[in-house]
Design an enzyme around this catalytic site. Structure first.
Site, mmCIF file in Angstrom:
data_model
loop_
_atom_site.group_PDB
_atom_site.id
_atom_site.type_symbol
_atom_site.label_atom_id
_atom_site.label_comp_id
_atom_site.label_asym_id
_atom_site.label_seq_id
_atom_site.Cartn_x
_atom_site.Cartn_y
_atom_site.Cartn_z
ATOM 1 N N LYS A 7 0.836 -1.319 -0.048
ATOM 2 C CA LYS A 7 -0.062 -0.045 0.087
ATOM 3 C C LYS A 7 0.948 1.277 0.024
ATOM 4 C CE LYS A 7 -0.165 0.037 4.882
ATOM 5 N NZ LYS A 7 -1.088 -0.545 6.268
ATOM 6 N N TYR A 59 16.759 30.924 8.044
ATOM 7 C CA TYR A 59 15.594 31.718 8.600
ATOM 8 C C TYR A 59 15.518 31.607 10.088
ATOM 9 C CZ TYR A 59 13.183 31.489 4.020
ATOM 10 O OH TYR A 59 12.754 31.541 2.778
HETATM 11 C C1 LIG Z 1 -0.121 -1.697 6.969
HETATM 12 C C2 LIG Z 1 -0.776 -3.105 7.263
HETATM 13 C C3 LIG Z 1 -0.067 -4.162 7.398
HETATM 14 C C4 LIG Z 1 1.428 -4.162 7.424
HETATM 15 O O1 LIG Z 1 1.999 -3.709 8.537
HETATM 16 P P1 LIG Z 1 3.445 -3.525 8.893
HETATM 17 O O2 LIG Z 1 3.442 -3.298 10.401
HETATM 18 O O3 LIG Z 1 4.080 -2.626 8.090
HETATM 19 O O4 LIG Z 1 3.977 -5.019 8.643
HETATM 20 C C5 LIG Z 1 -0.893 -5.318 7.514
HETATM 21 N N1 LIG Z 1 -1.978 -5.402 7.449
HETATM 22 C C6 LIG Z 1 -2.991 -4.091 7.389
HETATM 23 C C7 LIG Z 1 -4.356 -4.414 7.465
HETATM 24 C C8 LIG Z 1 -2.350 -3.106 7.292
HETATM 25 O O5 LIG Z 1 -2.982 -1.922 7.224
#
Ligand SMILES: *Cc1c(COP(=O)(O)O)cnc(C)c1O
Length: 371
Positions: A35, A262
């Site tokens: 994702k 800045y």
């Molecule tokens: C992001 C996510 C994961 C992966 O989690 P990590 O901590 O990166 O291993 C697994 N399941 C769901 C539903 C997620 O949203």
């Protein structure tokens, strides 16, 4: 052209997948979480690498990501973890995507669409066991599953849940969530559904060896080479895949008492050599690194001085000899013997490595290497 570059080592991602397999055991199937553009690493090249290395499933957040993977030629099953909306149903069926399911209306629409086309559409029932984010409450699972039984055209392939504190070793709530999930799994087993893909373990659970005996795991951050939090010894064999580098665009000697950037938050205590790099918060390099961050130059650490600007940052390079325009600066990754990790940057900026990777990856040109 701006010399800033995020470099992704696909070989590191392949290595991390094999480390995940080694920890999970030979039986475990892997649903690789890609994702958010593979946590800033680029979803399509990362997924293609993982697919050719034999990954079993992909986890994406939303429908468009799944469609992008299909359009890039990805063949393995793809789980849309946020679930889908009614207007996405027909494209989900058409592209053989797997929806997370926790809504009876969506189930009906999937069923009628699949029947019309004479196909079967896989779904994974999403159970909320204590994250309080998405899913059917674990106490309502039987009822929900029973309501799905009459629907033809849907294949209840899997069931899954997400853990709230798996990144903290020995946190009792993880055990509680897994018990709730196992109860839901048992109920689905009795109804004879959802038995092909049962998964709860994210990266934290994998390192903590929780929920690994269910046949499938769902790691994200470990694929990219970072542990989900500090203190996991088992994470030391993973290799960060992302490097962020730039080049010096100006070097100047300034006298003692010269203020930098800045707000004049830094003044040179003595004569100093200041190097400027064309990196700023617009490039995902947090303004919180002002007067705090360190970067690598000539294989050594040098400090960020003054405020990080939108597009420029200044370094005190007085400790080095002969710094010149065009010299490589590594802001994340390895140079010589030295290394800056996403964990280090995250700690200084009050966030987590996930956020550092997403920000840098999204804001910069990416190039790919394969070690
Ligand atoms: C992001 C996510 C994961 C992966 O989690 P990590 O901590 O990166 O291993 C697994 N399941 C769901 C539903 C997620 O949203």
């Amino acid at each position: 052209m701006i010399p800033n570059e995020v470099i992704i080592d696909l070989g590191a991602i392949r290595h991390n997948l094999s480390e995940i397999k080694r920890l999970a055991g030979p039986e475990a199937r892997i649903a690789a979480v890609v994702k958010s553009d593979a946590y800033g690493h680029g979803m399509v090249p990362v997924a293609q690498t993982l697919e050719s290395a034999g990954v079993d499933y992909f986890g994406v957040f939303e429908f468009q990501e799944a469609l992008d993977l299909r359009q890039a030629g990805c063949k393995v099953p793809i789980l849309i973890m946020m679930g889908i909306t009614a207007d996405e149903v027909s494209a989900v069926v058409e592209n053989h995507l797997t929806a997370a399911l926790f809504d009876r209306d969506i189930a009906e629409k999937l069923s009628s669409t699949a029947l019309k086309r004479g196909v079967t559409v896989p779904v994974h029932v999403k159970v909320d066991t204590g994250m309080t984010r998405l899913g059917v409450a674990w106490t309502d699972v039987v009822h929900f599953l029973e309501s799905l039984l009459p629907l033809k055209g849907i294949w209840l392939e899997g069931i899954f849940s997400h853990l709230a504190v798996a990144d903290a070793p020995d946190e009792p709530f993880t055990g509680e969530q897994i018990l709730r999930f196992l109860q839901a799994v048992e109920q689905s087993r009795r109804l004879g559904v959802c038995q092909e893909a049962i998964h709860v373990a994210n990266s934290g659970a994998l390192l903590g060896k929780r929920g690994l005996d269910l046949g499938m795991i769902r790691p994200g951050i470990l694929l990219y080479g970072s542990p989900p939090s500090e203190g996991w010894k088992a994470a030391s064999t993973f290799r960060p895949a992302m490097t962020f580098r730039s080049k010096v665009v100006q070097v100047r000697r300034v006298p003692a008492g010269t203020s930098v950037s800045y707000g004049r938050t830094y003044t040179t205590p003595e004569s100093a050599v200041i190097a400027t790099i064309p990196v700023g918060y617009d490039d995902g390099y947090s303004r919180k690194l002002s007067n705090q961050g360190e970067v690598l130059l000539h294989g050594s650490r040098v400090p960020v001085v003054g405020r990080v600007c939108m597009n420029l940052t200044m370094l005190d390079v007085s400790s080095l000899q002969g710094v010149a325009v065009g010299d490589e600066v590594v802001l994340l990754g390895v140079q010589g013997e030295a290394q800056i990790t996403a964990e280090e940057i995250a700690k200084m900026t009050g966030t987590i490595s996930y956020d550092v990777y997403c920000s840098l990856g999204k804001s910069n040109r990416r190039t790919y290497v394969d070690s």
